[in-house]
Write an enzyme that holds these catalytic residues in place. Sequence first.
Site, PDB file in Angstrom:
ATOM      1  N   HIS A   1      -1.273  10.664  -2.447  1.00  0.00           N
ATOM      2  CA  HIS A   1      -2.584  10.355  -1.878  1.00  0.00           C
ATOM      3  C   HIS A   1      -3.379  11.615  -1.548  1.00  0.00           C
ATOM      4  O   HIS A   1      -4.527  11.764  -1.936  1.00  0.00           O
ATOM      5  CB  HIS A   1      -2.424   9.508  -0.618  1.00  0.00           C
ATOM      6  CG  HIS A   1      -3.714   9.248   0.097  1.00  0.00           C
ATOM      7  ND1 HIS A   1      -4.212  10.104   1.067  1.00  0.00           N
ATOM      8  CD2 HIS A   1      -4.620   8.243  -0.026  1.00  0.00           C
ATOM      9  CE1 HIS A   1      -5.360   9.632   1.507  1.00  0.00           C
ATOM     10  NE2 HIS A   1      -5.641   8.522   0.863  1.00  0.00           N
TER      11      HIS A   1
ATOM     12  N   GLU B   1      -5.211   3.666  -7.895  1.00  0.00           N
ATOM     13  CA  GLU B   1      -6.443   4.323  -7.460  1.00  0.00           C
ATOM     14  C   GLU B   1      -6.503   5.742  -7.996  1.00  0.00           C
ATOM     15  O   GLU B   1      -5.586   6.540  -7.761  1.00  0.00           O
ATOM     16  CB  GLU B   1      -6.546   4.353  -5.934  1.00  0.00           C
ATOM     17  CG  GLU B   1      -7.832   5.025  -5.460  1.00  0.00           C
ATOM     18  CD  GLU B   1      -7.922   5.201  -3.953  1.00  0.00           C
ATOM     19  OE1 GLU B   1      -8.746   6.025  -3.514  1.00  0.00           O
ATOM     20  OE2 GLU B   1      -7.165   4.537  -3.235  1.00  0.00           O
TER      21      GLU B   1
ATOM     22  N   HIS C   1       0.827  -1.200   0.000  1.00  0.00           N
ATOM     23  CA  HIS C   1       0.000   0.000   0.000  1.00  0.00           C
ATOM     24  C   HIS C   1       0.866   1.257   0.000  1.00  0.00           C
ATOM     25  O   HIS C   1       1.561   1.532   0.967  1.00  0.00           O
ATOM     26  CB  HIS C   1      -0.886  -0.035   1.247  1.00  0.00           C
ATOM     27  CG  HIS C   1      -1.844   1.095   1.380  1.00  0.00           C
ATOM     28  ND1 HIS C   1      -1.787   2.000   2.410  1.00  0.00           N
ATOM     29  CD2 HIS C   1      -2.908   1.446   0.604  1.00  0.00           C
ATOM     30  CE1 HIS C   1      -2.773   2.865   2.288  1.00  0.00           C
ATOM     31  NE2 HIS C   1      -3.459   2.555   1.202  1.00  0.00           N
TER      32      HIS C   1
ATOM     33  N   ASP D   1      -1.818   5.732  -5.507  1.00  0.00           N
ATOM     34  CA  ASP D   1      -2.850   6.712  -5.827  1.00  0.00           C
ATOM     35  C   ASP D   1      -2.288   7.650  -6.888  1.00  0.00           C
ATOM     36  O   ASP D   1      -1.080   7.931  -6.893  1.00  0.00           O
ATOM     37  CB  ASP D   1      -3.220   7.531  -4.591  1.00  0.00           C
ATOM     38  CG  ASP D   1      -3.596   6.650  -3.419  1.00  0.00           C
ATOM     39  OD1 ASP D   1      -4.641   5.986  -3.501  1.00  0.00           O
ATOM     40  OD2 ASP D   1      -2.842   6.626  -2.422  1.00  0.00           O
TER      41      ASP D   1
ATOM     42  N   GLU E   1       0.451  -0.917  -4.776  1.00  0.00           N
ATOM     43  CA  GLU E   1      -0.731  -0.058  -4.853  1.00  0.00           C
ATOM     44  C   GLU E   1      -0.286   1.390  -4.844  1.00  0.00           C
ATOM     45  O   GLU E   1       0.653   1.749  -4.126  1.00  0.00           O
ATOM     46  CB  GLU E   1      -1.658  -0.334  -3.670  1.00  0.00           C
ATOM     47  CG  GLU E   1      -2.976   0.418  -3.693  1.00  0.00           C
ATOM     48  CD  GLU E   1      -2.919   1.793  -3.027  1.00  0.00           C
ATOM     49  OE1 GLU E   1      -3.904   2.542  -3.132  1.00  0.00           O
ATOM     50  OE2 GLU E   1      -1.884   2.125  -2.407  1.00  0.00           O
TER      51      GLU E   1
END
Length: 263
Positions: free
Chosen positions: A46, A117, A4, A33, A31
Amino acid sequence: MFAHRGSSRAEPEHTLGAYLRAIEEGADGLECDVRLTRDGHLVCVHDRRLERISNGRGLVSTHTLDELRRLDFGSWHPGPGDDDEELVYDRDHRVLTLGRLLTAVLKAGRPMRLLIETKHPTRYGPAVENRLVGVLRRYGLDGSAAGVPVQVSVMSFSALAVRRTRRLAPDLPTVMLSEFLFPWLRTGRLPFGTRIVGPDVRLVRQRPDLVERLLAAGHPVYVWTVNEPADVDLVCKLGVTGIITDRPGYVRRRVDELPRIGQ
């Protein structure tokens, strides 16, 4: 198991060093953003604002890439803890562009998964998904090519964003994220454009039956953010499809130590 924002417990989140550490620690995937800069570049950040994760101020979206490159995105972080392995890699704390992350993933030398994301709401709206799909196409990672060692899925809390991604790149798997018990989550009837669910680990603790129901209906389940031993044990017992964690090295060791289900 997905790292993450990289190995973000040990290294500053979304820095190249955090992702290189995660790869060294044996993460199956990463992962990130993404947000658009004022001049149209996708960067791995993020927060809407810069204050928490850099020495800058203001909105990410009002800065150009060159302006962001002048900032320090790592000094705020305390560094690896006592239980983190000593690893050698590039601890680059400049802002990380999506292109640079994709290059690092492709250079990993082994099959990797990448969850991206798209952050909403944003002043740029649909431009985020449009730019993302364009970048992925340039790297051959939009899901249309066979035999590519890196597999990308696109995630969002926005059903509209998921739908846009599906329309722009039908071959890209999409993940609908959720931290609340929405009606569609209870029934297992996901919003149009996705069949993968990404629930918050707190929701999974409260309603483990949801995971069982979703898996039984054929929906892969990726749970975030799983960092503590009890949560690792729970999601493994439930048989989730993917674990998203700030601690990929620790979770890898924990999962390997757990007895196999059914033994």
